[in-house]
Motif scaffolding. Structure first.
Motif, PDB file in Angstrom:
ATOM      1  N   ALA A   1       0.839  -1.198   0.000  1.00  0.00           N
ATOM      2  CA  ALA A   1       0.000   0.000   0.000  1.00  0.00           C
ATOM      3  C   ALA A   1       0.872   1.245   0.000  1.00  0.00           C
ATOM      4  O   ALA A   1       1.944   1.277   0.608  1.00  0.00           O
ATOM      5  CB  ALA A   1      -0.920   0.014   1.211  1.00  0.00           C
TER       6      ALA A   1
ATOM      7  N   GLN B   1      -0.849   1.562  -9.031  1.00  0.00           N
ATOM      8  CA  GLN B   1      -1.437   0.223  -9.146  1.00  0.00           C
ATOM      9  C   GLN B   1      -0.783  -0.602 -10.250  1.00  0.00           C
ATOM     10  O   GLN B   1      -0.941  -1.822 -10.308  1.00  0.00           O
ATOM     11  CB  GLN B   1      -2.955   0.312  -9.371  1.00  0.00           C
ATOM     12  CG  GLN B   1      -3.394   0.885 -10.715  1.00  0.00           C
ATOM     13  CD  GLN B   1      -3.529   2.391 -10.708  1.00  0.00           C
ATOM     14  OE1 GLN B   1      -2.899   3.079  -9.913  1.00  0.00           O
ATOM     15  NE2 GLN B   1      -4.363   2.912 -11.601  1.00  0.00           N
TER      16      GLN B   1
ATOM     17  N   LYS C   1      -1.053  -2.513  -4.302  1.00  0.00           N
ATOM     18  CA  LYS C   1      -2.422  -3.033  -4.291  1.00  0.00           C
ATOM     19  C   LYS C   1      -3.413  -1.951  -3.891  1.00  0.00           C
ATOM     20  O   LYS C   1      -4.544  -1.909  -4.370  1.00  0.00           O
ATOM     21  CB  LYS C   1      -2.492  -4.213  -3.303  1.00  0.00           C
ATOM     22  CG  LYS C   1      -3.845  -4.885  -3.207  1.00  0.00           C
ATOM     23  CD  LYS C   1      -4.071  -5.824  -4.355  1.00  0.00           C
ATOM     24  CE  LYS C   1      -5.330  -6.665  -4.121  1.00  0.00           C
ATOM     25  NZ  LYS C   1      -5.642  -7.493  -5.313  1.00  0.00           N
ATOM     26  N   GLU C   2      -2.970  -1.064  -3.010  1.00  0.00           N
ATOM     27  CA  GLU C   2      -3.844  -0.037  -2.452  1.00  0.00           C
ATOM     28  C   GLU C   2      -3.129   1.302  -2.504  1.00  0.00           C
ATOM     29  O   GLU C   2      -1.914   1.372  -2.314  1.00  0.00           O
ATOM     30  CB  GLU C   2      -4.198  -0.413  -1.012  1.00  0.00           C
ATOM     31  CG  GLU C   2      -5.263   0.424  -0.364  1.00  0.00           C
ATOM     32  CD  GLU C   2      -5.646  -0.108   1.000  1.00  0.00           C
ATOM     33  OE1 GLU C   2      -6.054   0.690   1.852  1.00  0.00           O
ATOM     34  OE2 GLU C   2      -5.541  -1.336   1.231  1.00  0.00           O
TER      35      GLU C   2
ATOM     36  N   ASP D   1      -8.841   1.201  -4.107  1.00  0.00           N
ATOM     37  CA  ASP D   1      -9.387   0.535  -2.927  1.00  0.00           C
ATOM     38  C   ASP D   1      -9.937  -0.832  -3.332  1.00  0.00           C
ATOM     39  O   ASP D   1     -11.105  -0.950  -3.720  1.00  0.00           O
ATOM     40  CB  ASP D   1     -10.490   1.408  -2.324  1.00  0.00           C
ATOM     41  CG  ASP D   1     -11.101   0.802  -1.076  1.00  0.00           C
ATOM     42  OD1 ASP D   1     -10.642  -0.272  -0.641  1.00  0.00           O
ATOM     43  OD2 ASP D   1     -12.053   1.401  -0.542  1.00  0.00           O
TER      44      ASP D   1
ATOM     45  N   ARG E   1      -7.606   7.346  -5.384  1.00  0.00           N
ATOM     46  CA  ARG E   1      -7.783   6.198  -4.498  1.00  0.00           C
ATOM     47  C   ARG E   1      -7.857   4.912  -5.304  1.00  0.00           C
ATOM     48  O   ARG E   1      -8.565   4.846  -6.314  1.00  0.00           O
ATOM     49  CB  ARG E   1      -9.085   6.368  -3.702  1.00  0.00           C
ATOM     50  CG  ARG E   1      -9.413   5.220  -2.740  1.00  0.00           C
ATOM     51  CD  ARG E   1      -8.586   5.320  -1.493  1.00  0.00           C
ATOM     52  NE  ARG E   1      -9.051   4.427  -0.442  1.00  0.00           N
ATOM     53  CZ  ARG E   1      -8.314   3.467   0.094  1.00  0.00           C
ATOM     54  NH1 ARG E   1      -7.083   3.240  -0.332  1.00  0.00           N
ATOM     55  NH2 ARG E   1      -8.794   2.711   1.081  1.00  0.00           N
TER      56      ARG E   1
ATOM     57  N   SER F   1     -11.465   2.429  -8.045  1.00  0.00           N
ATOM     58  CA  SER F   1     -10.213   3.027  -8.506  1.00  0.00           C
ATOM     59  C   SER F   1     -10.549   4.322  -9.226  1.00  0.00           C
ATOM     60  O   SER F   1     -11.261   4.311 -10.239  1.00  0.00           O
ATOM     61  CB  SER F   1      -9.472   2.071  -9.445  1.00  0.00           C
ATOM     62  OG  SER F   1      -8.267   2.646  -9.896  1.00  0.00           O
TER      63      SER F   1
END
Length: 342
Positions: free
Chosen positions: A91, A108, A113-114, A136, A134, A142
């Motif tokens: 993250a 990403q 991943k986050e 998420d 974001r 996304s």
């Protein structure tokens, strides 16, 4: 866990000689861990420095060599991608600066991943932005998220505080037994403190945006210097909260935490780096290839592995660079290094 400050100078922390800005939690981290005195950033400005950190490549080999909007390439191998492919939950919270949303350099697409934060370093000047980005996976989202509370110049949501709260939540969901169960994690917390809002600084003469100048509001210092000091102390406060959360979750001993900065101190937003002697004993500041532009603080804490009862408060003088973060995390995870960073 990697915590990166933005434009924090070699002399801006108490454990590196600062006498006026209060940084008790980072000083405690140094007293309980290792403090490096010969640690060098990847470059004199943010994007190439962060590129070196993410890819393990120096600027002679890396794709990004300045602050122009050049994204990481699809073939670039980042530390996040390498850890993710090995089973880590990865993250990024904060400032990226290595590729916009639809490019090959988007977080990403580079192993995260986050993600919550700024994609572009110019956007990251604004601590009261009306939007962030974001990714998420838990909610299959996304894209952009908006903060109408900051519309029209209002200052309700301060992004540093938002990032700190997001990081605290992230740590909680990775407690033993929580989702995602049994997965090790890599959290890159990329603060923008104490970078200036250059646009606000050009307009008002003070670009050091912070909700409160406590505990320095009654000092007889210029306003921008109060703001800078308050920003650094605010960051230090929140780093203390992370260590409290790790202890609460029984993750404190086995979590490797590295704290550093992307380059030397700035002369922006009304700040004069000589006021706090932000370069310490070194010559130069951000954008200079003198020592003050590229030598930065670096503190490491990892009790379970470093045997800190015996090595508590060590001061290390080995020459280390920001690009060494990549192989260091792989070594800590027991993973082989890719050929690019051997």
């Amino acid at each position: 866990m990697l915590i990166l400050a933005d434009d924090l100078g070699y002399g801006d922390l108490g454990c590196y000689g600062q006498s006026r800005i209060k940084t008790p939690n980072l000083d405690k981290m140094a007293a309980e861990g290792m403090r490096f005195t010969q640690f060098y950033s990847g470059s004199t400005v943010c994007a190439p420095s962060r590129c070196a950190m993410m890819t393990g490549l120096h600027t002679g080999h890396a794709l990004i060599r300045g602050n122009a909007k050049v994204p990481l390439g699809a073939g670039d191998r980042t530390v996040a991608r390498t850890l993710q492919e090995s089973g880590y939950y990865t993250a990024l919270i904060g400032k990226w600066g290595l590729g916009d949303y639809e490019t090959s350099g988007a977080p990403q697409r580079q192993g995260f991943k986050e993600f919550l934060g700024y994609l572009d370093q110019r956007h990251a000047h604004d601590y009261y932005t009306t939007h962030l980005f974001r990714v998420d996976p838990a909610n299959d989202y996304s894209g952009q998220i908006d903060f109408p509370e900051n519309a029209g110049g209002k200052k309700a949501v301060y992004t540093h505080d938002l990032f700190s709260e997001a990081a605290l939540r992230f740590l909680k969901i990775h407690a033993p037994g929580a989702y995602p169960a049994s997965k090790p994690f890599f959290l890159f917390l990329a603060y923008t403190i104490p970078h200036a809002n250059n646009e606000e600084g050009a307009r008002t003469g003070d670009g050091m945006e912070v909700p409160s100048r406590a505990p320095y509001e009654f000092e007889t210092w210029p306003g921008p210097e109060k703001g800078k000091a308050a920003m650094i102390t605010r960051m230090d406060r929140d780093i203390g909260r992370f260590f409290d959360r790790l202890k609460e979750l029984k993750l404190e001993d086995r979590t490797l935490v590295i704290f550093t900065s992307d380059n030397g101190p700035h002369r922006e937003g009304g700040v004069k780096p000589e006021f706090f002697k932000s370069s310490g004993p070194l010559r130069g500041i951000k954008r200079d290839l003198y020592e003050g532009g590229i030598r930065v603080p670096m503190i490491v804490r990892w009790p379970a592995s470093l045997g800190l009862d015996a090595r508590r408060g060590q001061v290390r003088q080995e020459l280390v660079e920001l690009r060494d973060v990549f192989p260091t995390f792989l070594d800590a995870a027991g993973l082989p290094r890719p050929a690019s960073v051997e």
